[in-house]
Write a protein that holds these residues in place. Structure first.
Motif, PDB file in Angstrom:
ATOM      1  N   MET A 111       1.193  -1.505   0.241  1.00  0.00           N
ATOM      2  CA  MET A 111      -0.015  -0.075  -0.096  1.00  0.00           C
ATOM      3  C   MET A 111       0.726   1.253   0.332  1.00  0.00           C
ATOM      4  SD  MET A 111      -3.105  -0.559  -0.796  1.00  0.00           S
ATOM      5  CE  MET A 111      -3.434   1.787  -0.017  1.00  0.00           C
ATOM      6  N   THR A 112       1.946   0.942   0.461  1.00  0.00           N
ATOM      7  CA  THR A 112       3.383   2.415  -0.133  1.00  0.00           C
ATOM      8  C   THR A 112       3.971   1.681  -0.992  1.00  0.00           C
ATOM      9  OG1 THR A 112       4.273   1.436   1.457  1.00  0.00           O
ATOM     10  CG2 THR A 112       2.610   3.037   2.398  1.00  0.00           C
ATOM     11  N   ASN A 126     -14.940   3.155  -2.614  1.00  0.00           N
ATOM     12  CA  ASN A 126     -14.160   3.995  -1.921  1.00  0.00           C
ATOM     13  C   ASN A 126     -13.272   3.503  -0.986  1.00  0.00           C
ATOM     14  OD1 ASN A 126     -15.350   6.236  -1.485  1.00  0.00           O
ATOM     15  ND2 ASN A 126     -16.801   5.177   0.356  1.00  0.00           N
ATOM     16  N   THR A 127     -13.143   1.518  -0.533  1.00  0.00           N
ATOM     17  CA  THR A 127     -12.353   0.611  -0.191  1.00  0.00           C
ATOM     18  C   THR A 127     -11.381   0.209  -1.278  1.00  0.00           C
ATOM     19  OG1 THR A 127     -13.322   0.047   1.536  1.00  0.00           O
ATOM     20  CG2 THR A 127     -11.394  -1.587   0.718  1.00  0.00           C
ATOM     21  N   ASP A 155     -10.505   2.874  -3.878  1.00  0.00           N
ATOM     22  CA  ASP A 155     -10.038   3.921  -3.930  1.00  0.00           C
ATOM     23  C   ASP A 155      -8.707   4.614  -3.775  1.00  0.00           C
ATOM     24  OD1 ASP A 155     -11.872   4.514  -6.247  1.00  0.00           O
ATOM     25  OD2 ASP A 155     -13.437   6.060  -5.005  1.00  0.00           O
ATOM     26  N   ARG A 156      -8.273   3.546  -2.364  1.00  0.00           N
ATOM     27  CA  ARG A 156      -7.129   4.025  -1.396  1.00  0.00           C
ATOM     28  C   ARG A 156      -6.470   3.645  -2.621  1.00  0.00           C
ATOM     29  NH1 ARG A 156      -7.795   0.640   3.065  1.00  0.00           N
ATOM     30  NH2 ARG A 156      -6.258   0.771   3.123  1.00  0.00           N
ATOM     31  N   VAL A 157      -6.373   1.939  -2.579  1.00  0.00           N
ATOM     32  CA  VAL A 157      -5.282   1.016  -3.850  1.00  0.00           C
ATOM     33  C   VAL A 157      -5.711   2.009  -5.627  1.00  0.00           C
ATOM     34  CG1 VAL A 157      -4.844  -1.337  -4.726  1.00  0.00           C
ATOM     35  CG2 VAL A 157      -5.907  -1.003  -2.819  1.00  0.00           C
ATOM     36  N   ARG A 201      -5.521   4.856  -5.888  1.00  0.00           N
ATOM     37  CA  ARG A 201      -4.753   6.268  -5.662  1.00  0.00           C
ATOM     38  C   ARG A 201      -2.871   5.998  -5.199  1.00  0.00           C
ATOM     39  NH1 ARG A 201      -9.413   7.927  -2.692  1.00  0.00           N
ATOM     40  NH2 ARG A 201      -8.730   6.915  -1.060  1.00  0.00           N
ATOM     41  N   ALA A 202      -2.709   5.403  -4.538  1.00  0.00           N
ATOM     42  CA  ALA A 202      -1.872   4.991  -4.542  1.00  0.00           C
ATOM     43  C   ALA A 202      -1.135   3.723  -5.784  1.00  0.00           C
ATOM     44  CB  ALA A 202      -1.283   3.375  -3.805  1.00  0.00           C
TER      45      ALA A 202
END
Length: 675
Positions: A628-629, A664-665, A667-669, A671-672
């Protein structure tokens, strides 16, 4: 039974020879031995339920011991007994019918006294009693007239007996004699008991070349059941076992599908969401077609896996259609001989309509094709989960002899096989009706929540994925390496994502959040299944695996137990992907998925079927990411992992109740990884 420790057969005095002039067979022989037994195997020429009423206490205590009875008898049965047996067998697969056969082990003795036939029906439905019917081959002649049995206690001790007596109330009034052997007394008696048990098991497994042994559905199909009337003659005319059509109506979209098929010259594919009644629709079309032809008709139905054959046969009962013949190796060793007889019936016009249910694999067998092709017609064909028939090998079964053709699938296109997809479309003359998932929810399918669970790969897994990606690229670029090798290397890379180590931790966390987890399906792969079963057990969840290792009888038992909450969870691999009805499922955890839309769409369909007390379903989906980073310089190989996973996510999220929360869950991925 009392709470005291049982001594098994050692506590019983058993005489080597007994007769009815000095012995009450029920009270002095059956009841005490059954009370210590965990299994009772019996072969008897005649059987009536009234015998069980006499032996009620012994049968009750056999059941309380966790015991079961297996009986082989002649098909010469009292008509009322036969109806009770058929009811119990049907209730194994019919949830509503089974629930109507109220009864528990504690009530068994009373039920046997008051309503013996109802008790027999639910004993069969609950698996306490299994009954098979034996018919000698013409080479032997006559009836099945044997009379012998074997009792087994909890210590493995065995009592075998040979008798002159049948299991009927009338037989109890005769002068009869038994020879009894106990396997712990001497080597000679042990050998005698072993021979009895071997003989029974050989008959039970239909391995005696001179006697055919039928389970109840096969017996009904073969129409070998007679009725026995003690008041007049011993044999009646053969009972014509059939069930007329019940009142039912097609849904509007199912009527549209049938009309579209007839409007396309009785050819076409139905692309209908899993759980919307594809089988029912196809059978309605077949029923109408059969009435429209004026010549004897053969219908062939091909299913991808054997345990779907019985589901088709069950669905058929409410239509005005003949009993089907199940013809494939695991249920019909003589299927070629039986198919020859069936096609001869059509050729000679001795039957108006014959229906054969076979497997995709048997469909392309040379003998199967040749026997079907010799018929002048008409011949109808229904291909269930038709995408499976598009491979080079299996499409050999799609012969031109089939005049009317129906193909069924929620996902008719073959994954990465354009040639196979085109072949199916041409053979069935296109997709003529579609009914997508969005149209079926909530009226016909259960609304569902979709919760993607983000799982990060370990550093070692990411490195191994990169290594395998380089290998995939190298073999794909080589002109000397065949497509099968390329596919194998790509599959090895995909396995890294499917079996990501941190999925186990995610599973533990999800289980802790579940309040009273029950009616749970967990989809795994071969490398995960043992660890997943251990994790469920650690969390107090009663589970059982559901794989290709279990036979059809065991699978039926597992599905019944799952519905009745005998099992909280089933841990499944591919065998639950296609066609199996598991409507009780309320939750599913997808531990392992392929990129093939067919697989994950079918798995969702298992969860969305409606059931009493079920207002929604919940799907938890392990969504694998490298990290995730990822930083600014994201390798293309890491993005490719996500792109494969996102295809599944978008399909699942689109029709979910919590669509926006699921997005939404993810979208975090997105964007990363700047997707």
């Amino acid at each position: 039974m009392s709470d005291e420790q049982s001594d098994g057969f050692g506590a019983i005095s058993v005489k080597p020879v007994i007769d009815s002039s000095t012995t009450d067979f029920i009270q002095d022989f059956y009841v005490p031995i059954l009370s210590e037994s965990v299994e009772y195997k019996r072969g008897a020429g005649y059987f009536t339920t009234n015998w069980l009423q006499s032996a009620a206490r012994g049968i009750t205590e056999l059941a309380e011991n966790g015991g079961t009875a297996k009986w082989i008898t002649s098909p010469i049965l009292d008509e009322n007994d036969w109806e009770a047996i058929k009811t119990g067998d049907k209730a194994k697969r019919d949830r509503v019918l089974r629930s109507s056969l109220s009864g528990t082990i504690s009530e068994l003795e009373t039920a046997l006294d008051n309503d013996t036939r109802n008790a027999i029906a639910w004993m069969i439905a609950d698996g306490l009693l299994e009954l098979k019917l034996a018919v000698p081959e013409p080479s032997l002649g006559g009836d099945f007239h044997d009379k012998f049995g074997v009792f087994i206690d909890g210590e493995g001790n065995r009592i075998g007996f040979q008798s002159s007596q049948n299991d009927s109330k009338h037989a109890m009034t005769n002068y009869e004699g038994y020879r009894v052997d106990c396997d712990w007394i001497s080597e000679r008696e042990s050998t005698a008991v072993s021979r009895h048990e071997h003989r029974f098991d050989q008959l039970w497994n239909d391995e005696n070349e001179h006697v055919r042994t039928y389970s109840i559905p096969e017996s009904i199909e073969e129409q070998i059941a007679n009725t026995r009337d003690y008041g007049s003659r011993p044999y009646e005319q053969p009972e014509q076992v059939s069930s007329g059509p019940e009142d039912f109506s097609l849904r509007e979209y199912q009527k549209e599908a049938v009309d579209a098929w007839f409007g396309n010259d009785c050819r076409g594919m139905f692309q209908m969401a899993t759980g919307t009644g594809k089988t029912f629709t196809a059978l309605a079309a077949l029923e109408q077609y059969a009435k429209s032809v004026d010549k004897p008709l053969l219908t062939v139905i091909a299913v991808p896996v054997t345990h779907l054959a019985s589901q088709w046969a069950d669905e058929m009962e409410i239509f005005d259609l003949p009993k089907p013949h199940l013809l494939f190796g695991s249920v019909s060793k003589d299927w070629k001989q039986n198919l020859s007889r069936i096609t001869t019936n059509i050729e000679l016009a001795t039957k108006d309509h014959e229906i054969v249910i076979t497997t995709h694999q048997s469909l392309y067998n040379d003998d199967f094709r040749e026997m079907v092709e010799r018929l002048p017609g008409p011949i109808a064909f229904i291909g269930d989960e038709v995408h499976g028939l598009g491979s080079d090998e299996q499409r050999l079964g799609l012969i031109e002899a089939y005049d009317a053709r129906i193909g069924l699938s929620a996902t008719p296109e073959r994954y990465y096989d354009e040639a196979g997809s085109r072949y199916l479309l041409n053979y069935f003359d296109g997709i003529i009706f579609e009914y997508p998932l969005a149209d079926a929810i909530p009226e016909y399918l259960t609304p569902y929540e979709y919760h993607p669970i983000i799982v990060e790969m370990t550093e070692d897994e990411v490195e191994e994925y990169k290594k395998q990606s380089r290998k995939v690229a190298a073999v794909a670029a080589s002109e000397e390496i065949d497509d099968e090798t390329v596919s194998q290397v790509a599959s090895q890379r995909a396995d890294i994502v499917k079996s990501a180590e941190r999925k186990y931790g995610a599973l533990r966390e999800q289980l802790k959040r579940m309040d009273d987890p029950h009616h749970l399906l967990v989809y795994t792969n071969d490398s995960q299944i043992s660890e997943v079963q251990s994790i469920l057990t650690e969390n107090g969840i009663i589970q059982h695996k559901f794989t290709n290792e279990e036979d059809e009888e065991e699978r039926d038992r597992l599905l019944d137990g799952f519905e009745q909450r005998e099992w909280d969870a089933l841990v499944a691999m591919k065998c639950l992907d296609e066609g199996v009805d598991v409507p009780a499922t309320k939750r599913a955890i997808l531990m392992s998925n392929s990129g093939n839309p067919k697989q994950f769409i079918q798995r969702r369909g298992r969860v969305l079927r409606k059931a009493e007390g079920k207002d929604k379903s919940v799907i938890f989906d392990m969504f694998v990411v490298p990290t995730m980073t990822p930083g600014d310089d994201i390798p293309a190989v890491e993005k490719s992992i996500l792109e494969r996973e996102l295809d599944r996510f978008e399909e699942f999220a689109e029709n979910a109740i919590n669509k926006h929360g699921a997005w939404n869950t993810i979208d975090r991925v997105r964007r990363a990884y700047k997707l």
